[in-house]
Structure formats: structure tokens, C-alpha cells
Design an enzyme around this catalytic site. Structure first.
Site, PDB file in Angstrom:
ATOM      1  N   HIS A 189       0.744  -1.327   0.166  1.00 18.61           N
ATOM      2  CA  HIS A 189       0.184  -0.022  -0.262  1.00 18.61           C
ATOM      3  C   HIS A 189       1.016   1.412  -0.125  1.00 18.61           C
ATOM      4  O   HIS A 189       2.093   1.384   0.412  1.00 18.61           O
ATOM      5  CB  HIS A 189      -0.928   0.028   1.440  1.00 18.61           C
ATOM      6  CG  HIS A 189      -1.925  -0.958   1.221  1.00 18.61           C
ATOM      7  ND1 HIS A 189      -2.938  -0.927   2.021  1.00 18.61           N
ATOM      8  CD2 HIS A 189      -2.191  -1.999   0.236  1.00 18.61           C
ATOM      9  CE1 HIS A 189      -3.624  -2.015   1.827  1.00 18.61           C
ATOM     10  NE2 HIS A 189      -3.341  -2.659   0.638  1.00 18.61           N
TER      11      HIS A 189
ATOM     12  N   GLU B 263       1.100   3.945   1.888  1.00 17.85           N
ATOM     13  CA  GLU B 263       1.677   4.390   3.095  1.00 17.85           C
ATOM     14  C   GLU B 263       2.742   3.222   3.502  1.00 17.85           C
ATOM     15  O   GLU B 263       3.728   3.848   4.032  1.00 17.85           O
ATOM     16  CB  GLU B 263       0.461   4.177   4.330  1.00 17.85           C
ATOM     17  CG  GLU B 263      -0.725   5.108   3.937  1.00 17.85           C
ATOM     18  CD  GLU B 263      -1.826   4.371   3.298  1.00 17.85           C
ATOM     19  OE1 GLU B 263      -1.737   3.618   2.365  1.00 17.85           O
ATOM     20  OE2 GLU B 263      -3.025   4.603   3.902  1.00 17.85           O
TER      21      GLU B 263
ATOM     22  N   CYS C 151      -5.791   2.000   5.999  1.00 14.61           N
ATOM     23  CA  CYS C 151      -6.615   0.684   6.159  1.00 14.61           C
ATOM     24  C   CYS C 151      -6.145   0.099   7.566  1.00 14.61           C
ATOM     25  O   CYS C 151      -5.281   0.622   7.939  1.00 14.61           O
ATOM     26  CB  CYS C 151      -6.645  -0.232   4.951  1.00 14.61           C
ATOM     27  SG  CYS C 151      -4.815  -1.031   4.790  1.00 14.61           S
TER      28      CYS C 151
ATOM     29  N   CYS D  18      -2.313  -0.624   7.452  1.00 10.68           N
ATOM     30  CA  CYS D  18      -1.266   0.583   7.274  1.00 10.68           C
ATOM     31  C   CYS D  18      -1.628   1.462   8.641  1.00 10.68           C
ATOM     32  O   CYS D  18      -0.673   1.823   9.080  1.00 10.68           O
ATOM     33  CB  CYS D  18      -1.649   1.706   6.497  1.00 10.68           C
ATOM     34  SG  CYS D  18      -1.441   0.912   4.508  1.00 10.68           S
TER      35      CYS D  18
END
Ligand SMILES: [Zn+2]
Length: 181
Positions: free
Chosen positions: A65, A67, A100, A103
């Protein structure tokens, strides 16, 4: 992304930093990646430490992801697994969409001191992404751990990238259940 970032001066305010990250998300989607961008900045100077875009599909890993990519890169650049140590200038994570559950956990372990967020989880979930089972009081939990939270900045601009991705038929990916389960 190096040529995309080339020539930019370090942004020095939250909106400038977030706008760069939203541009990253838009550019990622345009190149066939996920519509998410993030970056680690030095909190006080605004110096860009590490950008990240969603690379789940490109790297064939559910972990990549935006992040996570930004945090991993920042820690390597700074030479520390902990961005919160005294030898490293205080860092913040700026992300185009709320973290999410994966993260969110990574954020707590990363050592960043502040997080600045554009779109809400509802905006990602409205187009079919799943943000996972984050605690209801995730903002309070981060705050208690010394991570300041700024939300809903440039939310409409950030959400527009997600909506454009959905309109363009962008691939959705995330946790199960799978159809075969
Ligand atoms: Zn995530």
C-alpha cells in the site's frame, strides 16, 4: 516517479504536502496502479523524505500500500527502523486516503509523529475497496500514542481521484471473503 517529482520544491504546508500526495495517487492510477498516494515528510522543515504509491499489482504483494511503501522507503533513507528516534528529524505521513487496518498498524510501529489524511474510508469503500477492521476509536488510539491526526483536508480532491478510478473501471483488490470460500 522520480521524473514526476523532479523539479518540485519541498512543500511547506499541510495542503501543499497533501496536494503532492493526491497528485501521486492520480499519477499512479493513470499508469495502471492503485489510486492511492502517500509520502513521509520531515514534519518541521517540510522536506520530502520518501514518496509512495500503491504497488500491490506491480509488485504482486498485498503489503505494498502507498503508506507502507512510503514508510519502508523513509526508514531505509533515514537508516533506522524507527522514525521516532532522536537522531532522526520528526517525521509525518501524508496520505491521500485514510489508512486501512494494515497501514494503521504500520503507522503505529513506524515512529512517525503526525498523520495528515485526505479522503475518508467511506470514500474508498464507496467504490468497492475494503479498509478492514480498524478500531472504532482509531484516531484516539493514535493520539494517545503520540501521533497527531489531521483529517478531511482536501477531501473532495482526494475523493475525486478515487471516483475517477472507479469510473475508469480500475481493478479492485483487498481482503476476502473470496467467491470460492
Ligand atoms: Zn493500507
Amino acid at each position: 516517479m522520480a521524473e514526476f517529482l523532479g523539479g518540485r520544491t519541498p512543500p511547506d504546508a499541510d495542503e501543499d504536502r497533501l496536494r503532492l500526495v493526491i497528485d501521486l495517487a492520480r499519477e499512479s492510477a493513470r499508469r495502471g496502479g492503485g489510486p492511492f498516494g502517500a509520502a513521509v515528510f520531515e514534519r518541521d522543515s517540510g522536506r520530502l523524505v520518501a514518496p509512495g504509491v500503491n504497488q500491490v499489482l506491480a509488485l504482486r504483494t498485498s503489503l505494498a500500500h502507498a503508506e507502507i511503501v512510503a514508510i519502508v522507503t523513509a526508514q531505509r533513507v533515514r537508516g533506522s527502523h524507527d522514525l521516532g528516534v532522536e537522531t532522526v528529524p520528526a517525521c509525518e505521513l501524508v496520505t491521500s486516503t485514510e489508512p486501512c487496518v494494515q497501514c494503521y498498524g504500520a503507522l503505529i510501529w513506524s515512529g512517525v509523529r503526525r498523520v495528515v489524511i485526505g479522503a475518508r474510508r467511506e470514500d474508498a469503500e464507496a467504490i468497492g475497496f475494503d479498509e478492514g477492521p480498524r478500531p472504532d476509536d482509531w484516531v484516539g488510539e493514535l493520539t494517545r500514542r503520540g501521533i497527531a491526526v489531521v483529517r478531511d483536508l482536501l477531501r473532495d480532491e482526494a475523493r475525486a481521484v478515487l471516483d475517477a478510478y472507479a469510473r475508469g473501471g480500475g481493478l479492485l483488490y483487498g481482503p476476502g471473503p473470496r467467491p470460492r470460500d
